[in-house]
Motif scaffolding. Structure first.
Motif, PDB file in Angstrom:
ATOM      1  N   ARG A 225       1.037  -1.177   0.030  1.00 34.54           N
ATOM      2  CA  ARG A 225      -0.095   0.171   0.189  1.00 34.54           C
ATOM      3  C   ARG A 225       0.730   1.289   0.021  1.00 34.54           C
ATOM      4  O   ARG A 225       0.665   2.180  -0.713  1.00 34.54           O
ATOM      5  CB  ARG A 225      -0.920  -0.057   1.077  1.00 34.54           C
ATOM      6  N   ALA A 226       1.970   1.180   0.663  1.00 34.45           N
ATOM      7  CA  ALA A 226       2.730   2.346   0.835  1.00 34.45           C
ATOM      8  C   ALA A 226       3.415   2.610  -0.537  1.00 34.45           C
ATOM      9  O   ALA A 226       3.583   3.676  -1.051  1.00 34.45           O
ATOM     10  CB  ALA A 226       4.017   2.139   1.829  1.00 34.45           C
ATOM     11  N   ARG A 227       3.849   1.406  -1.370  1.00 37.33           N
ATOM     12  CA  ARG A 227       4.406   1.788  -2.730  1.00 37.33           C
ATOM     13  C   ARG A 227       3.397   2.348  -3.416  1.00 37.33           C
ATOM     14  O   ARG A 227       3.823   3.322  -4.161  1.00 37.33           O
ATOM     15  CB  ARG A 227       4.943   0.235  -3.032  1.00 37.33           C
ATOM     16  N   ARG A 228       2.386   1.764  -3.362  1.00 33.61           N
ATOM     17  CA  ARG A 228       1.381   2.467  -4.117  1.00 33.61           C
ATOM     18  C   ARG A 228       0.953   4.125  -4.039  1.00 33.61           C
ATOM     19  O   ARG A 228       0.790   4.650  -4.836  1.00 33.61           O
ATOM     20  CB  ARG A 228      -0.247   1.793  -4.084  1.00 33.61           C
ATOM     21  N   MET A 229       0.841   4.328  -2.777  1.00 27.78           N
ATOM     22  CA  MET A 229       0.924   5.813  -2.577  1.00 27.78           C
ATOM     23  C   MET A 229       2.056   6.646  -2.977  1.00 27.78           C
ATOM     24  O   MET A 229       1.793   7.582  -3.490  1.00 27.78           O
ATOM     25  CB  MET A 229       0.955   5.640  -0.858  1.00 27.78           C
ATOM     26  N   ILE A 230       3.267   6.018  -2.821  1.00 23.44           N
ATOM     27  CA  ILE A 230       4.605   6.672  -3.331  1.00 23.44           C
ATOM     28  C   ILE A 230       4.338   6.797  -4.910  1.00 23.44           C
ATOM     29  O   ILE A 230       4.470   7.959  -5.436  1.00 23.44           O
ATOM     30  CB  ILE A 230       5.597   5.939  -2.932  1.00 23.44           C
ATOM     31  N   TRP A 271      -1.153  14.745  -4.760  1.00 23.95           N
ATOM     32  CA  TRP A 271       0.233  14.464  -3.929  1.00 23.95           C
ATOM     33  C   TRP A 271      -0.003  15.228  -2.482  1.00 23.95           C
ATOM     34  O   TRP A 271       0.538  14.443  -1.768  1.00 23.95           O
ATOM     35  CB  TRP A 271       1.394  15.302  -4.800  1.00 23.95           C
ATOM     36  N   LEU A 272      -0.592  16.336  -2.390  1.00 26.08           N
ATOM     37  CA  LEU A 272      -0.772  16.807  -0.839  1.00 26.08           C
ATOM     38  C   LEU A 272      -1.683  15.669  -0.221  1.00 26.08           C
ATOM     39  O   LEU A 272      -1.435  15.361   0.839  1.00 26.08           O
ATOM     40  CB  LEU A 272      -1.387  18.093  -0.897  1.00 26.08           C
ATOM     41  N   ALA A 273      -2.554  15.124  -0.892  1.00 25.20           N
ATOM     42  CA  ALA A 273      -3.627  14.256  -0.304  1.00 25.20           C
ATOM     43  C   ALA A 273      -2.878  13.136   0.225  1.00 25.20           C
ATOM     44  O   ALA A 273      -2.887  12.627   1.409  1.00 25.20           O
ATOM     45  CB  ALA A 273      -4.716  13.820  -0.976  1.00 25.20           C
ATOM     46  N   ALA A 274      -2.021  12.576  -0.363  1.00 26.04           N
ATOM     47  CA  ALA A 274      -1.278  11.213  -0.105  1.00 26.04           C
ATOM     48  C   ALA A 274      -0.152  11.675   0.809  1.00 26.04           C
ATOM     49  O   ALA A 274       0.172  10.967   1.892  1.00 26.04           O
ATOM     50  CB  ALA A 274      -0.345  11.026  -1.448  1.00 26.04           C
ATOM     51  N   PHE A 275       0.519  13.008   0.772  1.00 26.50           N
ATOM     52  CA  PHE A 275       1.272  13.230   1.971  1.00 26.50           C
ATOM     53  C   PHE A 275       0.502  13.681   3.217  1.00 26.50           C
ATOM     54  O   PHE A 275       1.070  13.148   4.450  1.00 26.50           O
ATOM     55  CB  PHE A 275       1.881  14.685   1.541  1.00 26.50           C
ATOM     56  N   GLY A 279       1.021  11.299   6.918  1.00 27.35           N
ATOM     57  CA  GLY A 279       1.221  11.900   8.082  1.00 27.35           C
ATOM     58  C   GLY A 279       0.217  11.786   9.126  1.00 27.35           C
ATOM     59  O   GLY A 279       0.679  11.295  10.056  1.00 27.35           O
ATOM     60  N   LEU A 280      -1.007  11.408   8.708  1.00 29.43           N
ATOM     61  CA  LEU A 280      -1.960  10.946   9.785  1.00 29.43           C
ATOM     62  C   LEU A 280      -1.768   9.553  10.162  1.00 29.43           C
ATOM     63  O   LEU A 280      -1.895   9.303  11.287  1.00 29.43           O
ATOM     64  CB  LEU A 280      -3.235  10.992   9.127  1.00 29.43           C
ATOM     65  N   GLU A 281      -1.117   8.567   9.249  1.00 27.36           N
ATOM     66  CA  GLU A 281      -0.763   7.305   9.619  1.00 27.36           C
ATOM     67  C   GLU A 281       0.345   7.207  10.476  1.00 27.36           C
ATOM     68  O   GLU A 281       0.383   6.504  11.416  1.00 27.36           O
ATOM     69  CB  GLU A 281      -0.558   6.328   8.428  1.00 27.36           C
ATOM     70  N   LEU A 282       1.351   8.131  10.305  1.00 24.95           N
ATOM     71  CA  LEU A 282       2.427   8.367  11.230  1.00 24.95           C
ATOM     72  C   LEU A 282       2.072   8.798  12.601  1.00 24.95           C
ATOM     73  O   LEU A 282       2.317   8.030  13.515  1.00 24.95           O
ATOM     74  CB  LEU A 282       3.520   9.213  10.655  1.00 24.95           C
TER      75      LEU A 282
END
Length: 295
Positions: A225-230, A271-275, A279-282
């Motif tokens: 999932r992280a790779r898809r987001m990047i 991009w901002l939405a992914a960022f 951040g929320l996940e962290l």
């Protein structure tokens, strides 16, 4: 015992900024110059006749400082040997100091540091050397990017490295915009196109895209999932650069309500939405780790 020592050394080298104190100091010099110039502008204005504009020196020093800070962050995870990292480090130090110096001094003397029409032969020679310095920075950065693409499946920091790969593609576009400015002998093209926007957006990928990977890495998100987001965040960033480049090539400003700038803005919002999600996940993972275990 030897294997344990090697593994420990490798783990240390894979930390961001590890061993790059000199490059960090070099970036801080640029930020300090930019801060001093900002203070000067607030007191006396930016224009110094006949050609000087210290506002450009402010933006240049801040941008180069951020670029060097990014290089300092990712150099330890490049997979290069210590000798090769040292060579890159000691190339950037004098090259950057010259860039800081010529940009700042010439603008305060009232001359364009690159394409002076009012300066002496010495000023023109300094400008030519500035151009050569810039070209060498492009070449060395391109060579520095190669190791990140050679590693088919990086075992250390894979999410950060994935962001770095996309970032270097954008950086090459930024360098192309810089060469375009050299050809144009200025930042403007056509009726209202401003190449500095394309130039800056391309360079900021070196912070935006690896940082997205870093957030997802720290949040310990599911790898796929992280790779898809990047991939998503980096691709839309690249699309925004392409659209800004097209708008600039048409000689039009990107600050207008027309299809290309609007689509570029929409891509950056994705991009901002992914960022924000990263951040929320962290933040969520940090809260979970701090929750006391009732058992």
């Amino acid at each position: 015992m030897k294997k344990t020592i090697n593994k420990t050394a490798e783990a240390t080298e894979m930390k961001l900024f590890a061993g790059e104190k000199l490059l960090v100091i070099l970036s801080l010099i640029g930020f300090a110059l930019a801060a001093g110039i900002a203070l000067y502008i607030s007191l006396y204005g930016s224009v110094i006749l006949p050609e000087g504009d210290v506002e450009r020196a402010f933006s240049f020093n801040a941008a180069i400082a951020m670029f060097i800070l990014s290089i300092a962050a990712i150099l330890p995870i490049s997979g290069l040997s210590s000798s090769k990292r040292k060579s890159i480090r000691w190339f950037f130090i004098p090259a950057t100091l010259y860039a800081y110096g010529i940009e700042t001094i010439q603008h305060f003397r009232g001359f364009n540091p690159r394409f002076s029409r009012a300066g002496s032969i010495i000023d023109n020679v300094a400008g030519i050397l500035f151009g050569i310095d810039s070209l060498l920075i492009i070449v060395v950065t391109a060579l520095f990017a190669i190791p990140f693409f050679r590693r088919k499946r990086p075992h250390e920091r894979p999410l950060v490295v994935l962001g770095i790969r996309y970032a270097f593609v954008s950086t090459m576009v930024a360098f192309a915009a810089g060469l375009w400015m050299i050809v144009e002998q200025g930042r403007y093209t056509g009726a209202a196109g401003n190449l500095i926007v394309l130039h800056g957006l391309g360079f900021h990928a070196l912070q935006a895209l690896p940082f997205l990977g870093w957030l997802l890495e720290r949040a310990r998100s599911d790898v796929q999932r992280a790779r898809r987001m990047i991939h998503t965040g980096s691709i839309v960033w690249s699309i925004s650069i392409l659209l800004v480049g097209l708008q600039t090539a048409l000689g039009r400003t990107v600050f207008e309500w027309t299809p290309l700038p609007l689509l570029a803005g929409a891509a950056l919002i994705v991009w901002l939405a992914a960022f924000v999600i990263a951040g929320l996940e962290l933040l969520r993972s940090t809260k979970v780790s701090e929750t006391p275990n009732p058992l």
